[in-house]
Design an enzyme around this catalytic site. Structure first.
Site, PDB file in Angstrom:
ATOM      1  N   SER A  42       1.305 -13.961  19.558  1.00 51.95           N
ATOM      2  CA  SER A  42       1.285 -13.451  18.187  1.00 51.95           C
ATOM      3  C   SER A  42       1.651 -14.604  17.259  1.00 51.95           C
ATOM      4  O   SER A  42       2.177 -15.634  17.716  1.00 51.95           O
ATOM      5  CB  SER A  42       2.300 -12.316  18.027  1.00 51.95           C
ATOM      6  OG  SER A  42       3.613 -12.831  18.158  1.00 51.95           O
ATOM      7  N   ASP A  77      -3.059 -13.396  19.152  1.00 49.80           N
ATOM      8  CA  ASP A  77      -2.991 -11.934  19.029  1.00 49.80           C
ATOM      9  C   ASP A  77      -2.771 -11.561  17.553  1.00 49.80           C
ATOM     10  O   ASP A  77      -1.878 -12.105  16.904  1.00 49.80           O
ATOM     11  CB  ASP A  77      -1.807 -11.454  19.885  1.00 49.80           C
ATOM     12  CG  ASP A  77      -1.744  -9.953  20.026  1.00 49.80           C
ATOM     13  OD1 ASP A  77      -2.803  -9.301  19.947  1.00 49.80           O
ATOM     14  OD2 ASP A  77      -0.626  -9.426  20.231  1.00 49.80           O
ATOM     15  N   ASP A  98      -7.513 -10.198  13.014  1.00 51.22           N
ATOM     16  CA  ASP A  98      -7.240  -8.802  12.700  1.00 51.22           C
ATOM     17  C   ASP A  98      -7.469  -8.569  11.207  1.00 51.22           C
ATOM     18  O   ASP A  98      -6.582  -8.780  10.386  1.00 51.22           O
ATOM     19  CB  ASP A  98      -5.795  -8.464  13.093  1.00 51.22           C
ATOM     20  CG  ASP A  98      -5.428  -7.019  12.762  1.00 51.22           C
ATOM     21  OD1 ASP A  98      -6.276  -6.319  12.175  1.00 51.22           O
ATOM     22  OD2 ASP A  98      -4.305  -6.600  13.081  1.00 51.22           O
ATOM     23  N   HIS A 170       1.710   0.174  18.809  1.00 51.35           N
ATOM     24  CA  HIS A 170       2.514  -0.899  19.412  1.00 51.35           C
ATOM     25  C   HIS A 170       3.933  -0.396  19.655  1.00 51.35           C
ATOM     26  O   HIS A 170       4.466   0.376  18.863  1.00 51.35           O
ATOM     27  CB  HIS A 170       2.593  -2.105  18.470  1.00 51.35           C
ATOM     28  CG  HIS A 170       1.320  -2.876  18.368  1.00 51.35           C
ATOM     29  ND1 HIS A 170       0.731  -3.188  17.177  1.00 51.35           N
ATOM     30  CD2 HIS A 170       0.521  -3.408  19.320  1.00 51.35           C
ATOM     31  CE1 HIS A 170      -0.372  -3.892  17.398  1.00 51.35           C
ATOM     32  NE2 HIS A 170      -0.526  -4.036  18.686  1.00 51.35           N
ATOM     33  N   GLY A 171       4.551  -0.858  20.702  1.00 53.13           N
ATOM     34  CA  GLY A 171       5.936  -0.471  20.994  1.00 53.13           C
ATOM     35  C   GLY A 171       5.985   0.855  21.733  1.00 53.13           C
ATOM     36  O   GLY A 171       4.966   1.324  22.261  1.00 53.13           O
ATOM     37  N   HIS A 200      -5.072  -1.949  22.528  1.00 54.45           N
ATOM     38  CA  HIS A 200      -3.753  -2.502  22.191  1.00 54.45           C
ATOM     39  C   HIS A 200      -2.680  -1.466  22.504  1.00 54.45           C
ATOM     40  O   HIS A 200      -2.985  -0.310  22.796  1.00 54.45           O
ATOM     41  CB  HIS A 200      -3.707  -2.865  20.701  1.00 54.45           C
ATOM     42  CG  HIS A 200      -4.408  -4.145  20.376  1.00 54.45           C
ATOM     43  ND1 HIS A 200      -3.750  -5.266  19.979  1.00 54.45           N
ATOM     44  CD2 HIS A 200      -5.724  -4.483  20.430  1.00 54.45           C
ATOM     45  CE1 HIS A 200      -4.614  -6.235  19.783  1.00 54.45           C
ATOM     46  NE2 HIS A 200      -5.831  -5.796  20.039  1.00 54.45           N
ATOM     47  N   GLY A 201      -1.428  -1.890  22.413  1.00 48.91           N
ATOM     48  CA  GLY A 201      -0.326  -0.938  22.597  1.00 48.91           C
ATOM     49  C   GLY A 201      -0.250  -0.398  24.007  1.00 48.91           C
ATOM     50  O   GLY A 201       0.025   0.790  24.216  1.00 48.91           O
ATOM     51  N   GLY A 202      -0.479  -1.262  25.014  1.00 49.70           N
ATOM     52  CA  GLY A 202      -0.533  -0.820  26.418  1.00 49.70           C
ATOM     53  C   GLY A 202       0.786  -0.282  26.955  1.00 49.70           C
ATOM     54  O   GLY A 202       0.799   0.441  27.952  1.00 49.70           O
ATOM     55  N   THR A 225       5.572  -5.060  24.757  1.00 52.72           N
ATOM     56  CA  THR A 225       6.917  -4.473  24.752  1.00 52.72           C
ATOM     57  C   THR A 225       7.451  -4.206  26.166  1.00 52.72           C
ATOM     58  O   THR A 225       8.636  -4.413  26.434  1.00 52.72           O
ATOM     59  CB  THR A 225       6.912  -3.157  23.944  1.00 52.72           C
ATOM     60  OG1 THR A 225       6.350  -3.439  22.658  1.00 52.72           O
ATOM     61  CG2 THR A 225       8.299  -2.594  23.760  1.00 52.72           C
TER      62      THR A 225
END
Ligand code: 13P
Length: 280
Positions: A42, A77, A98, A170-171, A200-202, A225
């Site tokens: 990121s 990212d 993005d 995310h998170g 995203h946000g796996g 995370t």
């Protein structure tokens, strides 16, 4: 890497890196499991690691010194337009722009410019439509579902992969999370065809939803995370057990070892779930 994954009905994990331990843990796990892997950086983590050139130097050094032979991408990212240009210059192999927070026309314009630059330099490019919910390193999104027509518009610009918001966050996911919108994902995949889709946000998405997402065209899944939580948990246990006060337990090479092993275990678990083992 992702074209092969889409055709083979598995996904390649993007694991975000924060420092040397993170990078080494992810690369060694990928090599041990013979899996392709994407290292995500990121903009905030890039800054923390002393800039993109430092990151490129560290990653390239490790690839050589650790004899990593599996396919590895070094990927920005949630990049801004300027951040993407910096990473291209610094030697990343892949960038994400993005533009999801811009009006669609502006997202199209900026993505189009980056497609031309990435094509010329031989990099891959990820674009985003419909912002991912939650907060990651200052990038805040509402977790909206992307408009499939807008996804097609961006996919047709010639990007390599597309992140579409499908209710992912995310998170950690809140208790009252509605789950992924497979209806949106299905509609996006129908309109974008062979384009590898990115989830995203796996962190914290149940295994059955991950599997279904892969069935519906997701070929790259981002995890950040979960590695951070695993690292923090293992480090806390080490300190709480007083191990830093025994012998040379304060040596960072000992102090950071449980966290390092915890990242390796998390990455392994995800690679198993994503189906990327032995796909190098
Ligand atoms: P998590 O932190 O929720 O795993 O999300 C990672 C991500 O999507 C990076 O872009």
């Amino acid at each position: 890497m992702l074209t092969k994954a889409k055709a083979g009905h598995y996904a390649v994990g993007q694991f975000n890196i924060n420092n040397l331990e993170w990078t080494k843990a992810i690369l060694l796990t990928a090599q041990e499991l013979n899996s392709p892997v994407i290292l995500g950086v990121s903009e905030g983590a890039g800054k923390y690691m002393c800039g993109y050139k430092t990151v490129v130097g560290m990653v390239n050094g490790m690839l050589e010194e650790l004899n990593i032979t599996v396919p590895v991408a070094l990927h920005l990212d949630h990049g801004s337009y300027e951040g993407a240009l910096k990473c291209i210059e610094a030697g990343f192999s892949s960038v994400m722009f993005d533009g999801s927070h811009y009006p669609i026309e502006e997202n199209v314009e900026k993505t189009k410019e980056l497609v031309a630059i990435c094509n010329e330099k031989g990099l891959s490019l990820e674009a985003e439509v419909g912002s991912i919910g939650g907060e990651e390193d200052g990038v805040i999104g509402a977790g909206e579902c992307a408009d499939p027509e807008e996804c097609k518009k961006i996919a047709d610009l010639g990007v390599t992969m597309l992140a579409a918001g499908i209710g992912n966050i995310h998170g950690k996911y809140p208790e009252n999370w509605q789950g992924l919108s497979f209806e949106t994902l299905d509609a996006v995949q129908k309109l974008t065809g062979a384009m590898p889709l990115v989830l995203h946000g796996g962190t914290g998405i149940p295994a059955d939803m991950i599997k279904k997402a892969i069935d519906l065209g997701v070929s790259k899944i981002n995890v950040n995370t979960e590695c951070q939580l695993a690292f923090a948990d293992a480090t806390r246990k080490y300190i709480e057990a007083g191990k830093d006060q025994q012998g040379k337990g304060f040596d960072p090479r000992k102090l950071l070892a449980p966290g390092f092993e915890a990242i390796k275990a998390t990455v392994k678990e995800k690679m198993e779930l994503f189906g990327s083992i032995n796909k190098a």
